[in-house]
Design a protein around this motif. Structure first.
Motif, PDB file in Angstrom:
ATOM      1  N   LEU A  81      34.660 -46.989   8.046  1.00 47.10           N
ATOM      2  CA  LEU A  81      35.017 -47.724   9.267  1.00 47.10           C
ATOM      3  C   LEU A  81      36.417 -48.285   9.101  1.00 47.10           C
ATOM      4  N   PRO A  82      37.192 -48.310  10.173  1.00 48.92           N
ATOM      5  CA  PRO A  82      38.575 -48.790  10.053  1.00 48.92           C
ATOM      6  C   PRO A  82      38.627 -50.295   9.787  1.00 48.92           C
ATOM      7  N   THR A  83      39.682 -50.712   9.158  1.00 50.60           N
ATOM      8  CA  THR A  83      39.935 -52.136   8.998  1.00 50.60           C
ATOM      9  C   THR A  83      40.706 -52.621  10.211  1.00 50.60           C
ATOM     10  N   GLY A  84      40.564 -53.883  10.522  1.00 49.41           N
ATOM     11  CA  GLY A  84      41.258 -54.419  11.685  1.00 49.41           C
ATOM     12  C   GLY A  84      41.973 -55.702  11.343  1.00 49.41           C
ATOM     13  N   PRO A  85      42.750 -56.219  12.257  1.00 46.81           N
ATOM     14  CA  PRO A  85      43.469 -57.475  12.028  1.00 46.81           C
ATOM     15  C   PRO A  85      42.509 -58.659  12.048  1.00 46.81           C
ATOM     16  N   SER A  95      34.877 -57.679  12.129  1.00 52.32           N
ATOM     17  CA  SER A  95      35.164 -56.364  11.557  1.00 52.32           C
ATOM     18  C   SER A  95      34.433 -55.274  12.336  1.00 52.32           C
ATOM     19  N   ALA A  96      34.871 -54.040  12.154  1.00 52.69           N
ATOM     20  CA  ALA A  96      34.189 -52.912  12.776  1.00 52.69           C
ATOM     21  C   ALA A  96      32.760 -52.796  12.255  1.00 52.69           C
ATOM     22  N   ASP A  97      32.564 -53.173  10.997  1.00 51.94           N
ATOM     23  CA  ASP A  97      31.237 -53.121  10.398  1.00 51.94           C
ATOM     24  C   ASP A  97      30.287 -54.087  11.118  1.00 51.94           C
ATOM     25  N   LYS A  98      30.749 -55.310  11.379  1.00 48.89           N
ATOM     26  CA  LYS A  98      29.919 -56.276  12.105  1.00 48.89           C
ATOM     27  C   LYS A  98      29.711 -55.844  13.554  1.00 48.89           C
ATOM     28  N   ALA A  99      30.725 -55.220  14.131  1.00 44.71           N
ATOM     29  CA  ALA A  99      30.583 -54.733  15.503  1.00 44.71           C
ATOM     30  C   ALA A  99      29.514 -53.647  15.582  1.00 44.71           C
ATOM     31  N   PHE A 100      29.445 -52.812  14.545  1.00 47.64           N
ATOM     32  CA  PHE A 100      28.415 -51.770  14.525  1.00 47.64           C
ATOM     33  C   PHE A 100      27.028 -52.408  14.458  1.00 47.64           C
ATOM     34  N   LEU A 115      16.475 -36.636  17.979  1.00 47.11           N
ATOM     35  CA  LEU A 115      17.927 -36.621  17.941  1.00 47.11           C
ATOM     36  C   LEU A 115      18.495 -37.939  17.445  1.00 47.11           C
ATOM     37  N   ARG A 116      19.511 -37.829  16.566  1.00 48.03           N
ATOM     38  CA  ARG A 116      20.306 -38.979  16.153  1.00 48.03           C
ATOM     39  C   ARG A 116      21.755 -38.695  16.530  1.00 48.03           C
ATOM     40  N   LEU A 117      22.432 -39.685  17.059  1.00 45.86           N
ATOM     41  CA  LEU A 117      23.792 -39.517  17.524  1.00 45.86           C
ATOM     42  C   LEU A 117      24.778 -39.738  16.391  1.00 45.86           C
ATOM     43  N   THR A 118      25.828 -38.928  16.376  1.00 49.46           N
ATOM     44  CA  THR A 118      26.872 -39.040  15.357  1.00 49.46           C
ATOM     45  C   THR A 118      28.073 -39.777  15.932  1.00 49.46           C
ATOM     46  N   THR A 119      28.528 -40.820  15.226  1.00 47.40           N
ATOM     47  CA  THR A 119      29.719 -41.549  15.637  1.00 47.40           C
ATOM     48  C   THR A 119      30.952 -40.769  15.196  1.00 47.40           C
ATOM     49  N   SER A 120      31.755 -40.353  16.160  1.00 47.23           N
ATOM     50  CA  SER A 120      32.897 -39.493  15.857  1.00 47.23           C
ATOM     51  C   SER A 120      34.209 -40.250  15.700  1.00 47.23           C
ATOM     52  N   ASP A 121      34.290 -41.460  16.279  1.00 42.67           N
ATOM     53  CA  ASP A 121      35.549 -42.205  16.203  1.00 42.67           C
ATOM     54  C   ASP A 121      35.278 -43.684  16.448  1.00 42.67           C
ATOM     55  N   VAL A 122      36.021 -44.537  15.742  1.00 45.72           N
ATOM     56  CA  VAL A 122      35.937 -45.985  15.923  1.00 45.72           C
ATOM     57  C   VAL A 122      37.360 -46.524  15.926  1.00 45.72           C
ATOM     58  N   TRP A 141      35.792 -53.309  19.850  1.00 37.57           N
ATOM     59  CA  TRP A 141      35.702 -52.109  19.018  1.00 37.57           C
ATOM     60  C   TRP A 141      35.101 -51.011  19.870  1.00 37.57           C
ATOM     61  N   LEU A 142      35.760 -49.857  19.902  1.00 37.15           N
ATOM     62  CA  LEU A 142      35.348 -48.734  20.740  1.00 37.15           C
ATOM     63  C   LEU A 142      34.721 -47.651  19.868  1.00 37.15           C
ATOM     64  N   PHE A 143      33.442 -47.352  20.125  1.00 38.94           N
ATOM     65  CA  PHE A 143      32.688 -46.357  19.356  1.00 38.94           C
ATOM     66  C   PHE A 143      32.481 -45.116  20.215  1.00 38.94           C
ATOM     67  N   SER A 144      32.990 -43.969  19.739  1.00 38.08           N
ATOM     68  CA  SER A 144      32.767 -42.699  20.423  1.00 38.08           C
ATOM     69  C   SER A 144      31.670 -41.943  19.699  1.00 38.08           C
ATOM     70  N   MET A 145      30.764 -41.334  20.470  1.00 45.45           N
ATOM     71  CA  MET A 145      29.623 -40.623  19.885  1.00 45.45           C
ATOM     72  C   MET A 145      29.451 -39.269  20.539  1.00 45.45           C
ATOM     73  N   ALA A 146      28.928 -38.341  19.778  1.00 44.23           N
ATOM     74  CA  ALA A 146      28.634 -37.014  20.308  1.00 44.23           C
ATOM     75  C   ALA A 146      27.588 -37.131  21.411  1.00 44.23           C
TER      76      ALA A 146
END
Length: 267
Positions: A81-85, A95-100, A115-122, A141-146
């Protein structure tokens, strides 16, 4: 959905709100007690969310299974997961981790197999969230999923910049709202009620306010023209106004259970 001021309002709402305003001899109603500690003098004023801290997605790419998987939280934490300011837009940021974790906590359906969804971008961006002072664009935090149309936005503003009574369940949305006049005292409440004031099925509405130093209970009272007739249970936009004893200021507008709703035109 806790909507004390909506629905076809034909009787006194919030009859149990009772009690006198702050400074009187009667104890505050429970709805106001919940907000006693709200820091009305804080600058900046804390964010008070009216709706959930998650926006989206727009939809799902033709897959009912994807919809079910998302609603049940069937998506796995990304390996990285990306780090943020520490701050963004003037707000402290989680953090992105807490947002998840926050995203997972919003699952509304029981766990479902398949089915389980895959997170493709954060990534860190912005989104608009409903607060008790209208819609605000804030860091998210923006989570993109398949198989999911558009990113899912999770409010990134840290808890220390927000405020909500611990005894209430956050994320309860309202389909009502209010506007505050230029005098900061005239309050107009918008709600769903009977079609008209006229005729046998007409209902006349008035708004009653119970004030404290930190919050204001708004109660809509409906006075039907004829209680003996059967009327269509179809809701129509209606409004009622009342005047506050003091300018609204940073106080929170709440229903009889203490749940906040949005006030436009107030600082």
């Amino acid at each position: 959905m806790r909507v004390a001021l909506c629905g076809l309002v034909v009787v006194l709402l919030a009859a149990c709100a009772g009690g006198g305003p702050a400074g009187g001899h009667d104890p505050l109603p429970a709805a106001l007690q919940a907000w006693v500690a709200f820091p009305v003098d804080a600058s900046p004023r804390p964010i008070v969310l009216v709706d959930a801290p998650v926006n989206g997605p727009r939809g799902f790419y033709g897959s009912e299974k994807a919809k079910i998987a998302f609603a049940s939280g069937a998506f796995d934490r990304p390996t990285r997961l990306p780090t943020g300011p520490d701050t963004d837009g003037g707000y402290p940021i989680i953090s992105a981790d807490k947002a998840f974790d926050l995203l997972k906590s919003q699952a509304t359906d029981p766990p479902a197999g398949g089915l389980r969804l895959t997170t493709s971008d954060v990534r860190l961006g912005t989104s608009t969230f409903l607060t008790d002072r209208g819609e605000k664009t804030m860091p998210a935090w923006l989570f993109s999923m398949a198989e999911v149309d558009g990113p899912v936005a999770v409010l990134a503003v840290a808890p220390e910049a927000q405020w909500f009574p611990s005894e209430l369940v956050s994320g309860q949305s309202h389909d009502i709202g209010a506007s505050v006049g230029s005098d900061h005292r005239t309050l107009t409440v918008n709600f769903i009620g009977a079609q008209s004031e006229n005729g046998q099925c007409g209902v006349r509405y008035t708004a009653r306010l119970t004030e404290s130093a930190t919050a204001v209970i708004v109660t809509v009272e409906g006075n039907p023209n004829d209680t003996t007739v059967v009327c269509d249970q179809v809701g129509y936009p209606r409004r009622a106004s009342a005047v506050l004893k003091a300018p609204l200021g940073a106080r929170v507008l709440v229903d009889d259970q203490g749940y906040p709703f949005s006030a436009m035109g107030s600082p």
